[in-house]
Design an enzyme around this catalytic site. Sequence first.
Site, short mmCIF file in Angstrom:
data_model
loop_
_atom_site.label_atom_id
_atom_site.label_comp_id
_atom_site.label_asym_id
_atom_site.label_seq_id
_atom_site.Cartn_x
_atom_site.Cartn_y
_atom_site.Cartn_z
N GLY A 279 0.94 -1.14 0.08
CA GLY A 279 0.01 -0.05 0.02
C GLY A 279 0.84 1.23 0.04
N GLN B 34 1.46 3.37 2.04
CA GLN B 34 2.20 3.74 3.20
C GLN B 34 2.76 2.39 3.74
OE1 GLN B 34 3.31 6.13 5.11
NE2 GLN B 34 2.67 7.70 3.76
N SER B 35 3.22 1.53 2.95
CA SER B 35 3.41 0.15 3.51
C SER B 35 4.96 0.43 4.26
CB SER B 35 4.01 -0.58 2.31
OG SER B 35 4.69 -1.93 2.46
N ASN B 36 4.90 -0.21 5.54
CA ASN B 36 5.95 -0.56 6.17
C ASN B 36 6.94 -1.44 5.77
OD1 ASN B 36 5.12 1.38 8.48
ND2 ASN B 36 3.43 -0.60 8.96
N ALA C 268 7.33 -2.16 2.35
CA ALA C 268 8.05 -1.59 1.40
C ALA C 268 9.23 -0.52 1.70
CB ALA C 268 7.12 -0.87 0.51
#
Length: 318
Positions: free
Chosen positions: A73, A75-77, A79
Amino acid sequence: MADQLHTREPLRVPLANQPTRGHWLRYDAGVKVWLKRDDQTGTALTGNKVRKLEYLMAEALAGNATHVITCGGEQSNHARATAFAATQLGMKSVLLLRTDDPEKPPAPTGNILLDRLVGAEIVWISRTAWRDRERLMAEQAALVTAAGGSPYIIPEGGSNALGSWGYIRGMRELATQLADIASPEKPITIVYACGSGGTGAGLVMAAKLFGLADLGIRVAGINVCDDRPYFTEADIDIIDGHVGAGYAKSRPEELATIRDVCRSDGIIFDPVYTGKAFHGVVTELRKDPKRFGSAVAFLHTGGIYGLFASAESIVAML
Ligand SMILES: Cc1ncc(COP(=O)(O)O)c(C=O)c1O
């Protein structure tokens, strides 16, 4: 504690500060809550994802990868953690991030700011394209190969069999720490936020491997997206009903719980995972104070940077 976890443990590259500590919270949830501080696995590499990445990145390095490709997503943590781990290990990163309108990328706050700062290549994709994420990652891999590089693809959330080893190791740590607290007479429940399922898979496998049920240690996930049938295999306990307004959408009461824990204990939960799941714990305990046994061991899986993307709605609670 022997460093070798299991004779079948795959290659691992150390990235996380571990063991992480744990302590009781002052916050009154109805029963005592012991917090496992996996938000302290690192700074840029804070949270649960780094434990999975230790195994995934080891495989990437063993294959001489030059580029790591993953998705998530906006705001992917996961990624963000992947981009930092790649850089720390001398590789580049390509992140496919899901957003409403790829033509108008979201503001560079929270994790996005960090992705940009560390120099990750961001490919914005629509919610419709997300359904095709595996093919799109393969396309990015082909581009890397065509340019003379060597790609390594990590699935959403780092959640595959290899990544699950992160929480087999994590559970060994946790079980050692809980040995003095739990007993068959005074059972406790480890509760975690369940997103893509890899953390839960590792915890549940490890609980079996180490025979934790006999020691009075149970494991339960609170799903922050999807629903119970999506995750549930026979042995996985998922407590549904706390997704609220939807994935990455917060209700005021969830934000109020984040505020209250911060004010009682100086602990930061994030709105998407830990805050939502912890609010689920509080809600369950209000219905049934014995729901989790004599105490809860809540796994703080990090996610702090996501908080900054929700600044406006959080400020409204203060
Ligand atoms: C902070 C945080 N907590 C929990 C989770 C859920 O972990 P998993 O995807 O392994 O279920 C994630 C990732 O999705 C996360 O970023």
